[in-house]
Design a protein around this motif. Structure first.
Motif, PDB file in Angstrom:
ATOM      1  N   LEU A  85     -38.924  59.949  98.708  1.00 52.30           N
ATOM      2  CA  LEU A  85     -37.681  60.649  98.390  1.00 52.30           C
ATOM      3  C   LEU A  85     -37.953  61.807  97.431  1.00 52.30           C
ATOM      4  CD1 LEU A  85     -35.171  57.684  97.958  1.00 52.30           C
ATOM      5  CD2 LEU A  85     -35.145  59.412  99.765  1.00 52.30           C
ATOM      6  N   ILE A  86     -38.836  61.593  96.464  1.00 52.29           N
ATOM      7  CA  ILE A  86     -39.139  62.624  95.476  1.00 52.29           C
ATOM      8  C   ILE A  86     -39.767  63.861  96.122  1.00 52.29           C
ATOM      9  CG2 ILE A  86     -40.670  63.172  93.537  1.00 52.29           C
ATOM     10  CD1 ILE A  86     -40.168  60.331  92.512  1.00 52.29           C
ATOM     11  N   ILE A  87     -40.655  63.651  97.081  1.00 54.27           N
ATOM     12  CA  ILE A  87     -41.327  64.805  97.698  1.00 54.27           C
ATOM     13  C   ILE A  87     -40.496  65.411  98.824  1.00 54.27           C
ATOM     14  CG2 ILE A  87     -43.592  63.905  97.093  1.00 54.27           C
ATOM     15  CD1 ILE A  87     -44.001  63.042  99.955  1.00 54.27           C
ATOM     16  N   GLY A  88     -39.315  64.842  99.089  1.00 59.58           N
ATOM     17  CA  GLY A  88     -38.376  65.473 100.002  1.00 59.58           C
ATOM     18  C   GLY A  88     -38.522  65.151 101.462  1.00 59.58           C
ATOM     19  N   LEU A 132     -22.859  65.230  97.691  1.00 63.49           N
ATOM     20  CA  LEU A 132     -23.711  65.924  96.729  1.00 63.49           C
ATOM     21  C   LEU A 132     -24.562  64.954  95.913  1.00 63.49           C
ATOM     22  CD1 LEU A 132     -21.351  68.737  95.369  1.00 63.49           C
ATOM     23  CD2 LEU A 132     -23.326  68.992  96.884  1.00 63.49           C
ATOM     24  N   LEU A 133     -24.184  63.670  95.910  1.00 60.70           N
ATOM     25  CA  LEU A 133     -24.970  62.667  95.197  1.00 60.70           C
ATOM     26  C   LEU A 133     -25.938  61.929  96.129  1.00 60.70           C
ATOM     27  CD1 LEU A 133     -22.201  61.144  92.881  1.00 60.70           C
ATOM     28  CD2 LEU A 133     -23.729  63.079  92.469  1.00 60.70           C
ATOM     29  N   ILE A 134     -25.969  62.343  97.392  1.00 57.07           N
ATOM     30  CA  ILE A 134     -26.836  61.678  98.380  1.00 57.07           C
ATOM     31  C   ILE A 134     -27.846  62.659  98.977  1.00 57.07           C
ATOM     32  CG2 ILE A 134     -26.905  60.465 100.596  1.00 57.07           C
ATOM     33  CD1 ILE A 134     -25.734  58.729  98.499  1.00 57.07           C
ATOM     34  N   ASP A 135     -27.377  63.811  99.453  1.00 57.30           N
ATOM     35  CA  ASP A 135     -28.183  64.678 100.306  1.00 57.30           C
ATOM     36  C   ASP A 135     -29.078  65.688  99.600  1.00 57.30           C
ATOM     37  OD1 ASP A 135     -27.245  63.500 102.671  1.00 57.30           O
ATOM     38  OD2 ASP A 135     -25.423  64.714 102.612  1.00 57.30           O
ATOM     39  N   ALA A 139     -30.642  65.266  93.952  1.00 56.31           N
ATOM     40  CA  ALA A 139     -30.097  63.907  93.984  1.00 56.31           C
ATOM     41  C   ALA A 139     -31.126  62.935  94.547  1.00 56.31           C
ATOM     42  CB  ALA A 139     -28.819  63.867  94.821  1.00 56.31           C
ATOM     43  N   ARG A 140     -31.847  63.353  95.574  1.00 56.43           N
ATOM     44  CA  ARG A 140     -32.862  62.487  96.173  1.00 56.43           C
ATOM     45  C   ARG A 140     -34.015  62.247  95.201  1.00 56.43           C
ATOM     46  NH1 ARG A 140     -32.701  62.289 101.871  1.00 56.43           N
ATOM     47  NH2 ARG A 140     -34.953  62.476 102.079  1.00 56.43           N
ATOM     48  N   ILE A 141     -34.367  63.289  94.423  1.00 55.62           N
ATOM     49  CA  ILE A 141     -35.436  63.124  93.439  1.00 55.62           C
ATOM     50  C   ILE A 141     -35.022  62.114  92.370  1.00 55.62           C
ATOM     51  CG2 ILE A 141     -36.658  64.289  91.560  1.00 55.62           C
ATOM     52  CD1 ILE A 141     -36.762  66.784  93.331  1.00 55.62           C
ATOM     53  N   ILE A 177     -27.621  53.667 103.107  1.00 55.08           N
ATOM     54  CA  ILE A 177     -27.202  53.396 104.484  1.00 55.08           C
ATOM     55  C   ILE A 177     -25.795  53.908 104.731  1.00 55.08           C
ATOM     56  CG2 ILE A 177     -26.626  51.572 106.135  1.00 55.08           C
ATOM     57  CD1 ILE A 177     -28.949  49.954 104.973  1.00 55.08           C
ATOM     58  N   GLU A 178     -24.888  53.605 103.818  1.00 53.43           N
ATOM     59  CA  GLU A 178     -23.489  54.005 103.982  1.00 53.43           C
ATOM     60  C   GLU A 178     -23.227  55.436 103.530  1.00 53.43           C
ATOM     61  OE1 GLU A 178     -21.095  52.487 105.399  1.00 53.43           O
ATOM     62  OE2 GLU A 178     -21.974  50.516 105.720  1.00 53.43           O
ATOM     63  N   ARG A 179     -24.238  56.062 102.890  1.00 52.80           N
ATOM     64  CA  ARG A 179     -24.103  57.424 102.391  1.00 52.80           C
ATOM     65  C   ARG A 179     -22.919  57.524 101.430  1.00 52.80           C
ATOM     66  NH1 ARG A 179     -27.164  60.708 104.523  1.00 52.80           N
ATOM     67  NH2 ARG A 179     -25.832  62.552 104.268  1.00 52.80           N
TER      68      ARG A 179
END
Length: 219
Positions: A85-88, A132-135, A139-141, A177-179
């Motif tokens: 997730l950190i490296i995208g 904005l807190l998922i994608d 946020a992913r980092i 999973i539920e985004r």
């Protein structure tokens, strides 16, 4: 959540991408309970739900009531997910020796039966929101960093914490999973709070981390 679709063999059907937890997990309800489903097979065809599904399966050993088993198995897998997730990465990358392994269908079914009541309650609450807190990458980092933190805490020999960190990671999996950005925000706060709480015993934590590193590196 999206109700399970009626399929003859959901385990091999690509129609599950971008579906909710109950639909995704419906793939374990039919078939031979002794059949082992590889992670590569389970995640095949999933897109936005793939990381959440990978995390959901990765944390199963943390609910085994045998000291040390959960951390030894689940911890490194959670770290792998966090790093990706950190490296995208847009979907999980699985080394071959991990892709070929996975849970038995019957094991998943038993676990789902154990958490069926909480899932039914969450069924009325979880939904895609606050993207904005998922994608976005930031946020992913942050999610990846907190997964790594929680995965390390799960791996440490801290008594009576397997279920605690396992449940925390289960909520991360459901949010992915539920985004559901609202649940993800709750997870961020809880994970940071947990890190601060256990970090207060920093001397013991550092010594435990050094011991864990030596065990992983064979030193």
């Amino acid at each position: 959540m999206t109700p399970p679709a009626e399929q003859d063999d959901p385990a091999l059907d690509n129609a599950y991408q971008n579906e909710g937890i109950r639909t995704l997990l419906g793939m374990f309800e039919k078939g031979d309970p002794t059949e082992q489903l590889s992670l590569g097979q389970v995640l095949h065809g999933l897109e936005q739900s793939a990381f959440g599904m990978f995390l959901f399966i990765a944390i199963l050993p943390s609910f085994i009531p045998i000291p040390g088993v959960g951390g030894a198995v689940s911890g490194p897998l959670v770290l792998l997910i966090g790093l990706q997730l950190i490296i995208g990465l847009s979907r999980p990358w699985l080394p071959g020796f991990i892709a070929r392994r996975g849970p038995r269908r019957g094991t998943m079914h038993k676990f789902l039966n154990r958490i069926s009541r909480p899932l039914q309650r969450l069924d009325r609450m979880l939904k895609p929101r606050l993207p904005l807190l998922i994608d976005p990458l930031p946020a992913r980092i942050l999610t990846g960093l907190l997964l790594i933190l929680t995965g390390i805490l799960l791996s440490l020999p801290i008594p009576f914490t397997n279920y605690l960190f396992g449940f925390q990671l289960l909520l991360f999996a459901l949010a992915l999973i539920e985004r559901d950005g609202a649940l993800m925000l709750f997870n961020w706060i809880a994970a940071i709070g947990g890190g601060v709480f256990f970090g207060m015993g920093s001397e013991q934590l550092v010594s435990s981390m050094l011991e864990l590193f030596q065990r992983w590196t064979g030193g």
